[in-house]
Motif scaffolding. Structure first.
Motif, PDB file in Angstrom:
ATOM      1  N   UNK A   1       0.840  -1.196   0.000  1.00  0.00           N
ATOM      2  CA  UNK A   1       0.000   0.000   0.000  1.00  0.00           C
ATOM      3  C   UNK A   1       0.872   1.240   0.000  1.00  0.00           C
ATOM      4  N   UNK A   2       0.419   2.264  -0.706  1.00  0.00           N
ATOM      5  CA  UNK A   2       1.139   3.543  -0.720  1.00  0.00           C
ATOM      6  C   UNK A   2       1.082   4.230   0.647  1.00  0.00           C
ATOM      7  N   UNK A   3       0.245   3.740   1.555  1.00  0.00           N
ATOM      8  CA  UNK A   3       0.105   4.350   2.874  1.00  0.00           C
ATOM      9  C   UNK A   3       0.650   3.446   3.980  1.00  0.00           C
ATOM     10  N   UNK A   4       1.544   2.527   3.630  1.00  0.00           N
ATOM     11  CA  UNK A   4       2.033   1.518   4.583  1.00  0.00           C
ATOM     12  C   UNK A   4       2.604   2.113   5.860  1.00  0.00           C
ATOM     13  N   UNK A   5       3.291   3.229   5.783  1.00  0.00           N
ATOM     14  CA  UNK A   5       3.955   3.812   6.966  1.00  0.00           C
ATOM     15  C   UNK A   5       3.295   5.109   7.424  1.00  0.00           C
ATOM     16  N   UNK A   6       2.029   5.320   7.043  1.00  0.00           N
ATOM     17  CA  UNK A   6       1.417   6.626   7.267  1.00  0.00           C
ATOM     18  C   UNK A   6       0.477   6.684   8.465  1.00  0.00           C
ATOM     19  N   UNK A   7       0.257   5.587   9.179  1.00  0.00           N
ATOM     20  CA  UNK A   7      -0.659   5.603  10.312  1.00  0.00           C
ATOM     21  C   UNK A   7      -0.200   6.633  11.346  1.00  0.00           C
ATOM     22  N   UNK A   8      -1.117   7.515  11.738  1.00  0.00           N
ATOM     23  CA  UNK A   8      -0.809   8.569  12.690  1.00  0.00           C
ATOM     24  C   UNK A   8      -0.241   9.823  12.067  1.00  0.00           C
ATOM     25  N   UNK A   9      -0.031   9.809  10.743  1.00  0.00           N
ATOM     26  CA  UNK A   9       0.543  10.960  10.065  1.00  0.00           C
ATOM     27  C   UNK A   9      -0.527  11.761   9.313  1.00  0.00           C
TER      28      UNK A   9
END
Length: 450
Positions: free
Chosen positions: A250-258
């Motif tokens: 996913x293009x949002x793999x590391x985006x949780x909380x951002x």
């Protein structure tokens, strides 16, 4: 659905090597009436029941059938045998205490006569709404979904959910230019069918279609109307799926909380919604389905999880285990994550107020090809569409054979206004889940065409 004596007998003699087993029966029953040219043109009734089995132990496997006469013990044996042949892939099973319990029922049953009256009334209003309207069709359906899940650990649960689906299409001719439009609404009951509002929406969509003219590609301020946002979100939810984020597809793999979007952008996946009618009480694994806040004030606050992806993030599952929706033949049995009622939350502005802020820009009225225009891994999209070029806040000319380009995160960050025109429609063809979207104003998008 499943008889107690049948599944109790199957659980009493589990196949060798199987310690835990589950059965889930899902039935979809649809009654529909179609009206056109002032009369009923078609009626339909269908009922399809599928029974799924999961078996776990030294061997793990799944099986499914639409043969309601099949012995459930034989279905478990099929799951065990298939698991042995495929290497016995891991299946996560949970205890009774963590699973949904009891029975829920939502929605009122309606008669075929009531569906007929609603279809004829709406079609009559649409057909006589303007001289340029040439052909109309209205289908009003009651969709009843029943899900029953039982487990060898003693868990029992059942959900009955009823919703009204209104499908409307119209063709017209304006100044020698042929045009047409269609859409579906998912509603809690016949009392929620607002004929005047539906007719106004159809007439506006038809009136906006004119012969296209030439166009200069570039970066433009853009109003994405509700059908376009809906089209994007129909696929974009996958970027927020826990398994995809876990395996970094996913293009949002590391985006949780951002912060990944504008302050005015909020996204929620509901297990039930007052404007929709459907209710998802529990998922494929028996986990209770709960409301999931996906984005708040532009911050990614949540993901869709089944048991395995939830464990990877050390959080409880929010009940989104499902089976891959299929657009072709075959019974969907592949374990995955799916949304329930996926909604871009409406804002406080009207669509007209957002149009007043468009200035020199493009009003994108329709888009196409929802399944191939967005790459979830990179977030890039290239969406074919059509619309209207505006200058100084006034419509100048219609444009077609154009496309909007960018990435999901660029799009989310560029939202400067969200309208209050939320519309919730079922997933194309299978109606396995629902998507809701309003119109949004975007500060800048790349628009190609000629």
């Amino acid at each position: 659905m499943m008889e107690r004596k049948d599944w109790e007998r199957a659980f009493g003699r589990l196949p060798e090597g199987i310690d835990t087993a589950e059965f889930q029966a899902q039935r979809r029953q649809v009654v529909s009436v179609t009206a056109g040219n002032g009369k009923v043109t078609d009626t339909g009734a269908s009922s399809v029941t599928t029974i799924y089995a999961r078996a776990s132990g030294q061997v793990n496997g799944t099986a499914c059938t639409q043969d309601l006469g099949e012995d459930l013990s034989e279905l478990l044996e099929t799951a065990r045998r298939d698991g042995s042949c495929t290497g016995g892939h891991h299946l996560t099973m949970q205890g009774k205490e963590q699973m949904f319990s009891g029975r829920v029922e939502t929605g009122k049953k309606v008669s075929a006569a009531q569906l007929k009256q609603a279809a004829l009334q709406l079609e009559g209003k649409l057909r006589t709404a303007g001289e340029f309207v040439q052909q109309t069709s209205v289908t009003v359906s009651e969709e009843e979904d029943v899900s029953q899940l039982v487990s060898s650990n003693g868990a029992e649960m059942e959900s009955v959910s009823r919703a009204i689906v209104v499908s409307v299409s119209a063709q017209a001719e304006r100044d020698g230019f042929g045009c047409g439009t269609s859409f579906e609404l998912n509603l809690p009951g016949l009392e929620s069918v607002n004929s005047d509002q539906i007719v106004d929406e159809i007439l506006e969509r038809l009136s906006l279609q004119k012969g296209p003219e030439s166009f200069t590609p570039g970066r433009y301020r853009v109003l994405l109307e509700q059908p376009v946002v809906w089209n994007i979100m129909l696929t974009a939810w996958q970027a927020f799926a826990g398994p995809r984020c876990q395996n970094r597809t996913s293009c949002l793999s590391d985006k949780l909380g951002q912060k990944i979007g504008a302050d005015c952008l909020n996204i929620t996946d509901y297990s039930s919604h007052p404007a929709c009618g459907r209710q998802f009480a529990f998922d494929y694994e028996g986990t209770p389905s709960v409301k999931v806040e996906i984005m708040r004030d532009g911050v990614m606050t949540g993901m869709l999880h089944h048991l395995d992806s939830a464990a990877a993030y050390s959080v409880p599952s929010n009940g989104r285990a499902g089976r891959c929706p299929q657009l072709t033949s075959g019974i969907p049995n592949q374990h995955t994550v799916t949304p329930d009622i996926w909604v871009v939350e409406p804002g406080s502005s009207t669509k007209q107020q957002l149009l007043d802020q468009l200035g020199d820009g493009i009003r994108i009225t329709d888009s196409y090809d929802p399944f191939h225009c967005l790459d979830i891994s990179s977030g890039h999209f290239s969406i074919p569409c059509r619309g209207i070029l505006y200058q100084d806040g006034k419509p100048v000319k219609n444009i077609a054979s154009i496309a909007i380009h960018g990435t999901l995160e660029e799009l989310f960050r560029s939202v400067v206004g969200v309208a209050d025109d939320l519309l919730i429609s079922p997933f194309i063809m299978t109606h396995a889940y629902c998507v809701g979207a309003p119109s949004v104003l975007v500060s800048e998008l790349v628009v190609s065409g000629k």
